[in-house]
Scaffold this active site. Structure first.
Site, short mmCIF file in Angstrom:
data_model
loop_
_atom_site.label_atom_id
_atom_site.label_comp_id
_atom_site.label_asym_id
_atom_site.label_seq_id
_atom_site.Cartn_x
_atom_site.Cartn_y
_atom_site.Cartn_z
CG PHE A 37 -18.59 13.73 -41.27
CD1 PHE A 37 -19.96 13.56 -41.32
CD2 PHE A 37 -17.79 12.70 -41.74
CE1 PHE A 37 -20.52 12.38 -41.81
CE2 PHE A 37 -18.34 11.53 -42.23
CZ PHE A 37 -19.72 11.37 -42.26
CB CYS A 38 -18.11 11.64 -36.81
SG CYS A 38 -18.69 10.24 -35.85
N PRO A 39 -21.19 12.72 -35.68
CG PRO A 39 -23.26 11.63 -35.83
CD PRO A 39 -22.06 12.02 -36.65
CG PHE A 40 -21.52 8.30 -33.13
CD1 PHE A 40 -22.47 7.93 -32.20
CD2 PHE A 40 -21.84 8.18 -34.47
CE1 PHE A 40 -23.71 7.43 -32.58
CE2 PHE A 40 -23.08 7.69 -34.87
CZ PHE A 40 -24.01 7.31 -33.93
CB ALA A 42 -20.09 15.85 -32.17
#
Length: 325
Positions: A37-40, A42
């Site tokens: 879920f987390c872009p960081f 990712a």
């Protein structure tokens, strides 16, 4: 403080450096804890994929929700929430147990329990939990373990000859786009929201102009760098989450940013690694079911549909013109 040492963990940050004397780059020494879920998180998953480091760095994935009553948690088994994993190292139920296990804090840690976490299996401690740091470490630290002449070994996401250009774009990309969407989404008043929203779309306009000018696949033309990883991680969540939940609804990528959309689609459909770390169920569940202040009933919108537009014949012609097919 020397760069290979950690800052005060109670401040919420470990800043150890993989490849330093304290944390040498060795096969099967490190483990990543991430969320889809987390872009960081990712960013780090993408670096691991693009560099081909899966054989050397193991990984576990927390559930996308809930985050209250203990924070990030692991499923009881891997059928409970597809795409997430149990904690294969310690069989813990919660990510905070990893934070409590790391010296010198143990159960005294008072910061946030964030992802990504890079864990040292040998010394049983957190090495780093700052995504920008880990992204750069993974870019080169393990090159000696990769086959000579391989594309993975040759890939440098922060090459020395492009430092100035990368740093120049990072200076606004990170605060005004990567963090900017959160400034808008979590604004506590109209003025703060409006200011953040304007900044986000001005930054997207800048990125659109860069891509339009050189008509090439990456922000730095033919060079895939950390800029593309950071940009993609926010872009891919924009139409599906930030547009509605964070009220960034002045424009959509699919309708208003043709160059950014093609850029994003090319990464997703044609560059191995990007699609593999993108799970729209986790992304939509994570934001809509975890951020209860913004969405108290935890209703996940059906749209937009599709999550990402299809790769078209026109897109393929563009790709061929860039000599990328």
């Amino acid at each position: 403080m020397p760069p290979h040492q950690s800052t005060t963990p109670n401040a919420g940050s470990w800043r150890g450096v993989v490849g330093s004397p304290e944390f040498p780059a060795e096969p099967d020494r490190y483990h990543l804890y991430v969320s889809l879920f987390c872009p960081f998180a990712a960013r780090v998953m993408l670096a691991r994929e693009l560099k081909g480091l899966q054989p050397f760095i193991s990984m576990d994935i927390v559930k996308a929700f809930p985050k209250f009553d203990g924070g990030w948690r692991f499923p009881k088994d891997e059928s409970e929430y597809p795409g997430s994993t149990i904690d294969h190292l310690y069989h813990y139920s919660f990510l905070h147990e990893i934070y409590f296990k790391s010296p010198p804090t143990y159960d005294k840690y008072e910061g946030k329990y964030t992802v990504p976490v890079l864990w040292d299996k040998k010394t049983k401690q957190i090495v780093n939990n700052e995504s920008a740091d880990i992204l750069r470490h993974l870019s080169t630290a393990f090159n000696h373990l990769l086959p000579e002449g391989s594309s993975q070994r040759a890939l440098d996401l922060y090459p020395s000859d492009l430092h100035m250009e990368i740093d120049s774009i990072n200076a606004y990309l990170v605060p005004d786009f990567n963090a900017g969407v959160y400034k808008a989404g979590f604004a506590s008043n109209q003025e703060s929201y409006s200011s953040a929203s304007i900044t986000v779309f001005k930054t997207m306009d800048k990125l659109e102009a860069i891509l339009s000018k050189h008509n090439q696949p990456f922000l730095l033309a033919k060079h895939l760098t950390e800029l593309d990883i950071k940009t993609y991680a926010t872009l891919i969540r924009f139409d599906t989450v930030y547009h509605q939940l964070f009220k960034l609804n002045s424009k959509m990528i699919r309708h208003d940013y043709p160059c950014l959309e093609r850029y994003m689609k090319n990464l997703y459909y044609n560059i191995k690694g990007f699609r593999e770390v993108t799970n729209f169920t986790h992304i939509k569940d994570g934001y809509n079911k975890s951020l209860t202040d913004l969405n108290p009933k935890a209703i996940v919108p059906d749209g937009p549909k599709p999550d990402i537009m299809a790769w078209s014949e026109e897109d393929e012609k563009w790709r061929e013109s860039c000599s990328l097919s």
